[in-house]
Design a protein around this motif. Structure first.
Motif, PDB file in Angstrom:
ATOM      1  N   PRO A  60      41.076-141.480  34.680  1.00  0.00           N
ATOM      2  CA  PRO A  60      41.802-142.671  34.235  1.00  0.00           C
ATOM      3  C   PRO A  60      41.711-142.854  32.714  1.00  0.00           C
ATOM      4  CG  PRO A  60      40.406-143.185  36.120  1.00  0.00           C
ATOM      5  CD  PRO A  60      40.050-141.805  35.680  1.00  0.00           C
ATOM      6  N   THR A  61      42.843-143.055  32.076  1.00  0.00           N
ATOM      7  CA  THR A  61      42.862-143.164  30.611  1.00  0.00           C
ATOM      8  C   THR A  61      42.097-144.382  30.112  1.00  0.00           C
ATOM      9  OG1 THR A  61      45.000-144.274  30.719  1.00  0.00           O
ATOM     10  CG2 THR A  61      45.017-141.899  30.339  1.00  0.00           C
ATOM     11  N   GLU A  62      42.009-145.432  30.917  1.00  0.00           N
ATOM     12  CA  GLU A  62      41.264-146.616  30.482  1.00  0.00           C
ATOM     13  C   GLU A  62      39.755-146.356  30.424  1.00  0.00           C
ATOM     14  OE1 GLU A  62      42.001-147.079  34.928  1.00  0.00           O
ATOM     15  OE2 GLU A  62      43.235-146.564  33.206  1.00  0.00           O
ATOM     16  N   LEU A  63      39.298-145.291  31.091  1.00  0.00           N
ATOM     17  CA  LEU A  63      37.882-144.937  31.051  1.00  0.00           C
ATOM     18  C   LEU A  63      37.561-143.927  29.949  1.00  0.00           C
ATOM     19  CD1 LEU A  63      37.053-144.636  34.860  1.00  0.00           C
ATOM     20  CD2 LEU A  63      36.832-146.620  33.343  1.00  0.00           C
ATOM     21  N   LEU A  64      38.590-143.325  29.382  1.00  0.00           N
ATOM     22  CA  LEU A  64      38.387-142.337  28.326  1.00  0.00           C
ATOM     23  C   LEU A  64      38.253-143.011  26.969  1.00  0.00           C
ATOM     24  CD1 LEU A  64      41.020-139.661  29.380  1.00  0.00           C
ATOM     25  CD2 LEU A  64      38.532-139.470  29.534  1.00  0.00           C
ATOM     26  N   PRO A  65      37.556-142.367  26.034  1.00  0.00           N
ATOM     27  CA  PRO A  65      37.535-142.888  24.668  1.00  0.00           C
ATOM     28  C   PRO A  65      38.946-142.852  24.079  1.00  0.00           C
ATOM     29  CG  PRO A  65      35.829-141.236  24.973  1.00  0.00           C
ATOM     30  CD  PRO A  65      36.703-141.205  26.186  1.00  0.00           C
ATOM     31  N   ARG A  66      39.163-143.615  23.035  1.00  0.00           N
ATOM     32  CA  ARG A  66      40.463-143.666  22.369  1.00  0.00           C
ATOM     33  C   ARG A  66      40.797-142.300  21.791  1.00  0.00           C
ATOM     34  NH1 ARG A  66      41.853-145.604  16.988  1.00  0.00           N
ATOM     35  NH2 ARG A  66      39.628-145.823  16.668  1.00  0.00           N
ATOM     36  N   ALA A  67      42.045-141.872  21.941  1.00  0.00           N
ATOM     37  CA  ALA A  67      42.511-140.599  21.407  1.00  0.00           C
ATOM     38  C   ALA A  67      42.791-140.761  19.913  1.00  0.00           C
ATOM     39  CB  ALA A  67      43.771-140.144  22.129  1.00  0.00           C
ATOM     40  N   LEU A  68      42.135-139.936  19.101  1.00  0.00           N
ATOM     41  CA  LEU A  68      42.313-140.016  17.651  1.00  0.00           C
ATOM     42  C   LEU A  68      41.946-138.677  17.033  1.00  0.00           C
ATOM     43  CD1 LEU A  68      42.801-141.801  15.099  1.00  0.00           C
ATOM     44  CD2 LEU A  68      40.339-142.195  15.098  1.00  0.00           C
ATOM     45  N   ASP A  69      42.877-138.132  16.274  1.00  0.00           N
ATOM     46  CA  ASP A  69      42.591-136.906  15.536  1.00  0.00           C
ATOM     47  C   ASP A  69      42.071-137.296  14.162  1.00  0.00           C
ATOM     48  OD1 ASP A  69      43.325-135.069  17.489  1.00  0.00           O
ATOM     49  OD2 ASP A  69      45.437-135.218  16.951  1.00  0.00           O
ATOM     50  N   LYS A  70      40.803-137.041  13.933  1.00  0.00           N
ATOM     51  CA  LYS A  70      40.186-137.381  12.651  1.00  0.00           C
ATOM     52  C   LYS A  70      40.425-136.263  11.651  1.00  0.00           C
ATOM     53  CE  LYS A  70      36.546-140.175  14.692  1.00  0.00           C
ATOM     54  NZ  LYS A  70      35.112-140.352  14.882  1.00  0.00           N
TER      55      LYS A  70
END
Length: 105
Positions: A60-70
């Motif tokens: 579930p996407t709500e359980l994953l950390p936020r997607a961010l390419d640093k």
């Protein structure tokens, strides 16, 4: 890293346990190490490619950390010496095969 009070990592661990998914199996399915899978659970952000793979597996996407390419840090500079115009050949090291040419003759 997420704070210790954040419920998301614990909810993700509970979800993985309910689906009999070990960290080793998660890492293998994502194409990362078990250590990276463990870090992913508690991280505040993860790369977008990792987020997409985990979502594709049904996490579930709500359980994953936020997607961010640093943005990565600066690349190390290569020194350009004005007095050197030729290719530099590194010196022969002790014990290297280059020092044993007479053995092949």
């Amino acid at each position: 890293m997420a704070s210790q009070l954040s419920p998301r990592p614990e909810q993700l661990r509970t979800w993985l346990h309910a689906h009999d998914i070990t960290l080793a199996a998660l890492g293998k399915a994502l194409g990362v190490s078990e250590t990276r899978a463990r870090e992913m659970i508690v991280a505040d952000t993860i790369p977008t490619w990792l987020h997409a793979r985990a979502s594709a597996l049904g996490v579930p996407t709500e359980l994953l950390p936020r997607a961010l390419d640093k943005k990565r840090g600066p690349k190390p500079k290569v020194p350009r010496f004005p007095g050197l115009t030729e290719t530099i050949i590194p010196p022969r090291q002790e014990g290297s095969p280059a020092g044993k040419e007479d053995l092949f003759a």
